[in-house]
Design an enzyme around this catalytic site. Sequence first.
Site, PDB file in Angstrom:
ATOM      1  N   LYS A   1       8.940 -17.578  -9.722  1.00  0.00           N
ATOM      2  CA  LYS A   1       8.290 -16.452 -10.384  1.00  0.00           C
ATOM      3  C   LYS A   1       7.179 -16.968 -11.309  1.00  0.00           C
ATOM      4  O   LYS A   1       7.400 -17.891 -12.098  1.00  0.00           O
ATOM      5  CB  LYS A   1       9.336 -15.693 -11.203  1.00  0.00           C
ATOM      6  CG  LYS A   1       8.786 -14.434 -11.795  1.00  0.00           C
ATOM      7  CD  LYS A   1       9.819 -13.681 -12.597  1.00  0.00           C
ATOM      8  CE  LYS A   1       9.121 -12.596 -13.386  1.00  0.00           C
ATOM      9  NZ  LYS A   1       9.884 -12.139 -14.507  1.00  0.00           N
TER      10      LYS A   1
ATOM     11  N   PHE B   1      -4.591   3.446  14.746  1.00  0.00           N
ATOM     12  CA  PHE B   1      -4.779   4.515  13.762  1.00  0.00           C
ATOM     13  C   PHE B   1      -5.928   4.114  12.845  1.00  0.00           C
ATOM     14  O   PHE B   1      -6.191   2.923  12.661  1.00  0.00           O
ATOM     15  CB  PHE B   1      -3.500   4.720  12.934  1.00  0.00           C
ATOM     16  CG  PHE B   1      -2.512   5.638  13.601  1.00  0.00           C
ATOM     17  CD1 PHE B   1      -1.921   5.285  14.810  1.00  0.00           C
ATOM     18  CD2 PHE B   1      -2.173   6.854  13.040  1.00  0.00           C
ATOM     19  CE1 PHE B   1      -1.012   6.129  15.442  1.00  0.00           C
ATOM     20  CE2 PHE B   1      -1.258   7.704  13.652  1.00  0.00           C
ATOM     21  CZ  PHE B   1      -0.676   7.348  14.851  1.00  0.00           C
TER      22      PHE B   1
ATOM     23  N   LYS C   1     -12.109  -2.669  17.752  1.00  0.00           N
ATOM     24  CA  LYS C   1     -10.733  -3.139  17.975  1.00  0.00           C
ATOM     25  C   LYS C   1     -10.437  -3.328  19.458  1.00  0.00           C
ATOM     26  O   LYS C   1      -9.475  -3.997  19.818  1.00  0.00           O
ATOM     27  CB  LYS C   1      -9.733  -2.129  17.401  1.00  0.00           C
ATOM     28  CG  LYS C   1      -9.867  -1.898  15.908  1.00  0.00           C
ATOM     29  CD  LYS C   1      -9.006  -2.834  15.124  1.00  0.00           C
ATOM     30  CE  LYS C   1      -8.998  -2.444  13.648  1.00  0.00           C
ATOM     31  NZ  LYS C   1      -8.115  -3.276  12.861  1.00  0.00           N
TER      32      LYS C   1
ATOM     33  N   ASN D   1       0.852  -1.193   0.000  1.00  0.00           N
ATOM     34  CA  ASN D   1       0.000   0.000   0.000  1.00  0.00           C
ATOM     35  C   ASN D   1       0.886   1.240   0.000  1.00  0.00           C
ATOM     36  O   ASN D   1       2.110   1.130   0.035  1.00  0.00           O
ATOM     37  CB  ASN D   1      -0.962  -0.026   1.201  1.00  0.00           C
ATOM     38  CG  ASN D   1      -0.212  -0.064   2.509  1.00  0.00           C
ATOM     39  OD1 ASN D   1       0.525   0.860   2.838  1.00  0.00           O
ATOM     40  ND2 ASN D   1      -0.376  -1.153   3.256  1.00  0.00           N
TER      41      ASN D   1
ATOM     42  N   ASP E   1      -4.549  -6.181   4.784  1.00  0.00           N
ATOM     43  CA  ASP E   1      -5.610  -7.010   5.375  1.00  0.00           C
ATOM     44  C   ASP E   1      -5.514  -8.461   4.911  1.00  0.00           C
ATOM     45  O   ASP E   1      -5.923  -9.360   5.620  1.00  0.00           O
ATOM     46  CB  ASP E   1      -6.978  -6.440   5.000  1.00  0.00           C
ATOM     47  CG  ASP E   1      -7.216  -5.119   5.727  1.00  0.00           C
ATOM     48  OD1 ASP E   1      -6.843  -5.038   6.912  1.00  0.00           O
ATOM     49  OD2 ASP E   1      -7.752  -4.172   5.117  1.00  0.00           O
TER      50      ASP E   1
ATOM     51  N   PRO F   1      -3.560 -11.657  10.435  1.00  0.00           N
ATOM     52  CA  PRO F   1      -3.929 -11.423  11.836  1.00  0.00           C
ATOM     53  C   PRO F   1      -4.122  -9.930  12.081  1.00  0.00           C
ATOM     54  O   PRO F   1      -3.383  -9.117  11.522  1.00  0.00           O
ATOM     55  CB  PRO F   1      -2.717 -11.947  12.617  1.00  0.00           C
ATOM     56  CG  PRO F   1      -1.604 -12.024  11.633  1.00  0.00           C
ATOM     57  CD  PRO F   1      -2.206 -12.197  10.286  1.00  0.00           C
ATOM     58  N   ASP F   2      -5.125  -9.578  12.870  1.00  0.00           N
ATOM     59  CA  ASP F   2      -5.321  -8.171  13.245  1.00  0.00           C
ATOM     60  C   ASP F   2      -4.498  -7.923  14.509  1.00  0.00           C
ATOM     61  O   ASP F   2      -4.887  -8.317  15.610  1.00  0.00           O
ATOM     62  CB  ASP F   2      -6.803  -7.866  13.475  1.00  0.00           C
ATOM     63  CG  ASP F   2      -7.046  -6.370  13.604  1.00  0.00           C
ATOM     64  OD1 ASP F   2      -6.219  -5.681  14.228  1.00  0.00           O
ATOM     65  OD2 ASP F   2      -8.070  -5.891  13.074  1.00  0.00           O
ATOM     66  N   ILE F   3      -3.350  -7.289  14.326  1.00  0.00           N
ATOM     67  CA  ILE F   3      -2.375  -7.163  15.416  1.00  0.00           C
ATOM     68  C   ILE F   3      -2.928  -6.267  16.526  1.00  0.00           C
ATOM     69  O   ILE F   3      -2.877  -6.601  17.708  1.00  0.00           O
ATOM     70  CB  ILE F   3      -1.037  -6.607  14.866  1.00  0.00           C
ATOM     71  CG1 ILE F   3      -0.596  -7.409  13.638  1.00  0.00           C
ATOM     72  CG2 ILE F   3       0.043  -6.648  15.933  1.00  0.00           C
ATOM     73  CD1 ILE F   3       0.512  -6.766  12.835  1.00  0.00           C
TER      74      ILE F   3
HETATM   75  O1  C5P Z   1      -8.948  -2.205  10.297  1.00  0.00           O
HETATM   76  P1  C5P Z   1      -8.021  -1.117   9.893  1.00  0.00           P
HETATM   77  O2  C5P Z   1      -6.900  -1.598   9.023  1.00  0.00           O
HETATM   78  O3  C5P Z   1      -8.676   0.106   9.338  1.00  0.00           O
HETATM   79  O4  C5P Z   1      -7.393  -0.636  11.289  1.00  0.00           O
HETATM   80  C1  C5P Z   1      -6.340   0.225  11.355  1.00  0.00           C
HETATM   81  C2  C5P Z   1      -5.602   0.026  12.653  1.00  0.00           C
HETATM   82  O5  C5P Z   1      -5.438  -1.364  12.933  1.00  0.00           O
HETATM   83  C3  C5P Z   1      -4.200   0.561  12.585  1.00  0.00           C
HETATM   84  O6  C5P Z   1      -3.818   0.982  13.885  1.00  0.00           O
HETATM   85  C4  C5P Z   1      -3.384  -0.637  12.129  1.00  0.00           C
HETATM   86  O7  C5P Z   1      -2.024  -0.528  12.512  1.00  0.00           O
HETATM   87  C5  C5P Z   1      -4.069  -1.758  12.856  1.00  0.00           C
HETATM   88  N1  C5P Z   1      -4.057  -3.056  12.146  1.00  0.00           N
HETATM   89  C6  C5P Z   1      -3.311  -4.097  12.668  1.00  0.00           C
HETATM   90  N2  C5P Z   1      -3.326  -5.317  12.043  1.00  0.00           N
HETATM   91  C7  C5P Z   1      -4.055  -5.515  10.925  1.00  0.00           C
HETATM   92  C8  C5P Z   1      -4.814  -4.462  10.387  1.00  0.00           C
HETATM   93  C9  C5P Z   1      -4.782  -3.231  11.023  1.00  0.00           C
HETATM   94  O8  C5P Z   1      -2.629  -3.907  13.678  1.00  0.00           O
HETATM   95  N3  C5P Z   1      -4.050  -6.696  10.328  1.00  0.00           N
END
Ligand code: C5P
Length: 400
Positions: free
Chosen positions: A286, A323, A341, A208, A276, A303-305
Site C-alpha cells: 500500500k 459498443f 476497430k 469507471n 484504456d 490491449p484493445d480486445i
Molecule cells: O475505444 P473505446 O473504448 O471507445 O471502444 C469501445 C469498445 O471497444 C467497446 O466495445 C469496448 O468493449 C471495446 N474495448 C475493448 N478493449 C479495450 C477498450 C475498448 O474491447 N481496451
Amino acid sequence: MLANKRILLIIGGGIAAYKSLELIRRLQDQGAEVVPVLTQAGEAFVTPLSVSALAGQAVHRDLFDLTAEAEMGHIQLSRSADLLVVAPATADLMAKMANGHANDLASTLLLATDTPVLLAPAMNVRMWEHPATQRNLATLRADGVACVGPDEGSMACGEFGPGRLAEPEAIVQAILAKLADGPLKGRRILLTSGPTHEPIDPVRYIANRSSGAQGTALARALRDLGAEVVFVTGPASVAPPDGVQTVPVETAQQMADAVAAALPADAAVFAAAVADWRVTSASDRKLKKSKDGLPVMEFAENPDILKTVAHLDKGRPGLVVGFAAETNDVVENATAKRLRKGCDWIVANDVSPATGIMGGRENAVTLISEDGAESWPRMDKDAVARKLADRIAQALAAAG
Ligand code: C5P
C-alpha cells in the site's frame, strides 16, 4: 420447463456428489425424467439406493451389466437422452473425456454419444487450476462440451478458490439454457461486460462507472434465445445471470486472456467498459503518504480486445460487435470507431450525464453497420438487449 426431456445424470466421485440428490429433485420439479448413472467413486459419497429412490428408477453402475445390455445397452442409454449432465465432474472424469477413454460406464457413455454434454466441475482448487485440468477443459470446450461453474468459495478440504460445484439451481438454469429451443440454439456467443479495475496498489484501483447492466441484460437475452453464452465480466454491480458460463475477471489484461481462451465463437459482443490504461508498475504494498511529495504514476496502454478479435486472421467470429459510449457527435464518432476497430457493428449510445443512461435503467442506442446508422427509441436495457439479441440471431441465420 423440461417436460418430456430425459436427462442422463452422471454422478462422479467427490464430496459435492450429495448436491446431485437435490439436483435430481429440482430437475423433476421442472418435469424432466432423470436417468441416473453413478461412478464407482461416486458410490463412496452417495448410495445407489438414495439416487434410485429419488430418481424413481434404477441407477446404472456397471458397464457390463447383462440385464442392462439385454434391455437397452449402454449405447442406447446415452443416445436416448436429450442431454448428458456430469455433476460433479471430477478432474479424473474430465481427463478421461478429453482423452477419449472408455474404461467404465460413465466414460463409455460419454464417448458413445453425440448428445450434447454439460459438465458441472467440482474439485480441489489446485486440481482445478492445474495446467492439466485447464488443458483438458480447453479440449472439451473445443469439442463443444458446455460447462457450468465451478463456483468460487470455501471448500470441504479447507481451501478457498474456484472448485465448488455450481449450486443446483444454477445447474438447472444451465440445463434449461442448453435445451432452450431458440434461433440461437447451437451458437456459441462470447460477451464481455462490466468495468475493469486496474490496480494502483493492493487496496486502490482505477475504475469507471459502468454497472454492467446492459451487458448482463444481453447475456440473459442471448441465453433465452438458446445461445451458449460465455460471459466474461469485470467487477460489475449487478449479478451475472444463471445459465451462462461466467468468467469473472478484474483487469483488462485478464479480460483479454479470458476472451482469447474462450474463442472460437460464432459471435463476439464487447459490451465491457475496458479501462484504456493501467498503472505500469502497480505497487505490491500500500502506498503511504510521504514527506517526499505525491506519488508519480506511469501508465501503459491496455490491449484493445475488440480490435484484436476483429482483426484476427484465423478464428475471427462471424459477427463482431462493439459498443461506443460517447458524449457528443455520437453517430459520427461511432461510425469512425467501427472502421477503426474493424468490427461489423457498433452499438452507440450517448452517455452524457444529462441522459441518465450510465448506471440507469434505460438506454437509447444507435446501431451502426455497413448499411448505415439506425436509431432505436429509448427503452429499458432489457428491451434493448432483446432487440439486439434478435438482430444477432437474424445476422447469424443469414450468414448460414
Ligand atoms: O475505444 P473505446 O473504448 O471507445 O471502444 C469501445 C469498445 O471497444 C467497446 O466495445 C469496448 O468493449 C471495446 N474495448 C475493448 N478493449 C479495450 C477498450 C475498448 O474491447 N481496451
